[in-house]
Design an enzyme around this catalytic site. Sequence first.
Site, short mmCIF file in Angstrom:
data_model
loop_
_atom_site.label_atom_id
_atom_site.label_comp_id
_atom_site.label_asym_id
_atom_site.label_seq_id
_atom_site.Cartn_x
_atom_site.Cartn_y
_atom_site.Cartn_z
N GLU A 1 0.87 -1.18 0.00
CA GLU A 1 0.00 0.00 0.00
C GLU A 1 0.90 1.22 0.00
O GLU A 1 1.61 1.48 0.97
CB GLU A 1 -0.87 0.03 1.25
CG GLU A 1 -1.91 -1.06 1.31
CD GLU A 1 -2.76 -0.95 2.58
OE1 GLU A 1 -2.67 0.07 3.28
OE2 GLU A 1 -3.49 -1.91 2.86
N ASP B 1 -5.79 8.95 10.13
CA ASP B 1 -4.47 8.47 10.52
C ASP B 1 -4.20 8.70 12.00
O ASP B 1 -4.50 9.76 12.54
CB ASP B 1 -3.37 9.22 9.75
CG ASP B 1 -3.40 8.92 8.25
OD1 ASP B 1 -4.24 8.10 7.83
OD2 ASP B 1 -2.59 9.52 7.53
#
Lengths: 302, 439
Positions: free
Chosen positions: A57, A68
Site C-alpha cells: 500500500e 491516521d
Amino acid sequence: MSTDPGHTGRMLLQIRGQGRGGLAGFLHVGYPTLDISLQALKALTGEGDSEGVDLVEVGLPYSDPMMDGATIQRAGTRALQRGVRTRDAFRAVEAVASCGTSAVVMTYWNLVERYGTDRFARDLASAGGAGMITPDLTPNEAQEWLRVSDAYGLDRIFLVSPSSTDERLRSTVAACRGWVYATSLMGVTGARTQTSAAAPELVLRVREVAPSALVGVGLGVSNGEHAREVASFADLVIVGSALVKTLLDAEEAGRPEDLTGLRAVVADLAAGVRAGPTERNRERSAAVASGTSQRSPGLVGT
Amino acid sequence: MSRQSAVTSELPLGGSLPDASGHFDRFGGRFVPEALFAALLQLEEEFRAAVADPRFTSELSELLADYTGRPSPITEAKRFSEHAAVTPAGQLPRILLKREDLNHTGSHKINNVLGQALLTRRMGKTRVIAETGAGQHGVATATAAALFGLDCTVYMGKIDTERQALNVARMRLLGAEVIAVESGTQTLKDAMNDAMRDWVASVDHTHYLIGSVAGPHPFPLLVREFQRVIGTEARAQLLDRFGRLPDAVAACVGGGSNAMGIFADFIPDPDVALYGFEAGGEGIETGQHAATISAGEIGVLHGMRTFVLQDEDGQTKASHSISAGLDYPGVGPEHSWLHQIGRAQYEAITDAEAMDAFRLLSQTEGIVPAIESAHALAGVLKVGPRLPASEAGERPLILVNLSGRGDKDVDTAISWFGLNTAGTATESAVAPPGGGPER
C-alpha cells in the site's frame, strides 16, 4: 464484490489456495525522503531475497489525514514538509511493480480529485498499479471513481467498520473490486499491543452478507503473532503503523537510510501469515466455517 | 436512501436543500470514513425526529429564551452609519445590528450548541467534543455541557489557545478539558481533524458538536436550522419596526454559521441582497488570508465538497486572519452553493479594514464587537454604492449580524493599536508646575 475479482482478488484467491493468509504493508511515498521511501517500499517486497508482503500500500501523504493515527500522521507530515508530490506516488508504484509485487495507492480523496480522477487512474494504471484504497470515500460519493476504475480496470477497495449496518456491509462489498478493507477497531490507525475482538466479528458479519467476499483486516496488527492470529480468519493482514514506526525510529537514531529494522518486522510478519492457525484459531476457523456464532468477546490477543 | 427522502419531504425544514444525501447541488455530501457513517445517519434521523417533536422544540425555545436571553434586540447604529458610503442616490444607509453579542456566552454559537446538546441527550450519549477557533464555540459547548451534565473535550489549535487564552480559561472554569492541538498548522482546521479522530474512536458514547455549517451532512443542515432563529427574529423585528424588509443582509463568513443563520429566512426574498464578508487577512494578493470563496477552488475538506484553500496538489493551504474564528481554509457548502447561483455575494475584508471597523463601532456606538463581526461591519460601510435606489426616498436598511462581542479580542486590539494599558498619567504628574524639560 463485483464478479470480477480484480488483480488483487485473483492474487488473494491464489494465496488462499496455498493455505495461508496474505500480507499487505503500508508505507508513505516521500518519507523519510523520496529516494529512501522508494528503497523502503521495495524492501517490503523482500526483493527476491526473502519472504515479503504480497501487496504494497503506497500511502500518499495528505495535509488533513483524519483517519491516521499519530505515527502515520507524523511521517506523512514530514514527507509533505520535505516536498512530496502526488506524481511521486506513481514512481513508488512503479518501483514496487518492478519487484513483481502488486501495489495499490492509499490516499484521501481530495488529492485524487485535484489531480483529476481520470488522469490519476490513467497514471496509476500505466505505472503498473492494481488499484486504490479510499479511506474517506465511501460508495455513496464514489460515482466518478466507480466509472473511472471500471474504465482503467483498477481495483477499488472501500472500508467497512464494526459500526456498519448489514445493509451497508452488503452495499459496500458490492461496490468493491479486489477485496474489502475491514477496520478492526473503532478507531484510527496505530500499532496496538493486541488486536481487537471486533475484527473476527466484523469478518464474520461480512461473510454472512457476502459469502464470497475477500476480506482484509487492518488497524492494530504489529507483529508476527498478531499476523498469524488475523490470518486465521481474514484473507489479508494489513500492517501500517508498525512498519512506519521502524522508519521513524531509524530517523530518530540518526540513520534514516537504515532499513534493517523495517526488514526485521517484515520478516516476522511474513513468517506469521505462513505459520498456520494456532490451536485456538483452528477451533474458531472451524466454527466460522460451520456458521456457529463467534460473537463471544476476547478471542484475540487475550 | 428512499426512506430518508420520504422523511425529508414531510418535515417543515426551510428550503429544499440539501437533498436527501446532503448535497447542495455539487457541494456538500459525506466524505468520511465508513466508521462515522452510522453516526451521521443516526444523527440525521434523530434531528429529523426531534424537530418534528413538540416537546423538543418547546424545550429548545424555553432554553433560548430563559437561558440565552432571546430574542436578541436590533440596535440601529446611528453614529456608525454616518461613516458608511452613500448610495447612488446620495443616501446614507441605516445600519441595523442584530445583537447576537448579547447572548449568554457572548456570541451566536450558543443557539446551535443548545440544540445539539438536547440532541446529544436524546441519543443517550454522555460526552460531547468540539473544535474551536476563537474559542467562542468551545465556550458555548462547555457551557451547555455544564448545563446538561455532559463530559466535554474541546480541541483547539495551539496557536489559537495562545491568542485566545481568556477563552481557554473560561472553558476550563466551566469544567471542560481543552486539548491544544499541535499537529499541522495548529489552528481551527487541525482542531477539526483531531476532533474527528476522537469521534471515530468514541462515537458509541460521544457526540461531535460541530460549531459551524461545515463538515459532512447532516451538520450543514442541522447547524443552519439551529441558527435560523437569528434571521427569523430579525425579519419579524424589521417588519414590525420599519414595516419592510431590509435592502441588504450582511454577516462575516468563516465556516459560515452566523451568516447562514441570518441569511436563511431571507433567501426566498429576491429583493434582499445577501453579503458574506470573508477574512482577507493581509490582502488576497499576499496569499495570507482566509478568503475561501473569494480566492479558493472547489475541493473536499472535512467531509464536504466546497471551496477550499489548496495548493496545486490539493494539499490544504494554511489560512491567515487576525480573527481566529475566521481562520479556516474551508467554508460551509451552502455558502459555496449560494455563491455559485449568485444569490449571495462574498467579498474579502482585510485585517486592517476589520480593525478599523472594530474601533469605529466601539467609539461611535459603545459596542466592542468580536473581530470576526468587525469584518461584516467593515463590509457594510462599503456596500452603499451597490444598493438599489429604495422607494420614496427612504434611506436603505442594512441588517448586519453582530455575531459576537469583543471582550476576548482586547489583547489583540492592545497589540494592533498599541494601546496604552497603563492609563494616561495626570497632567500634573507628566508636567509638574514650574516646568519640566518639555516646556
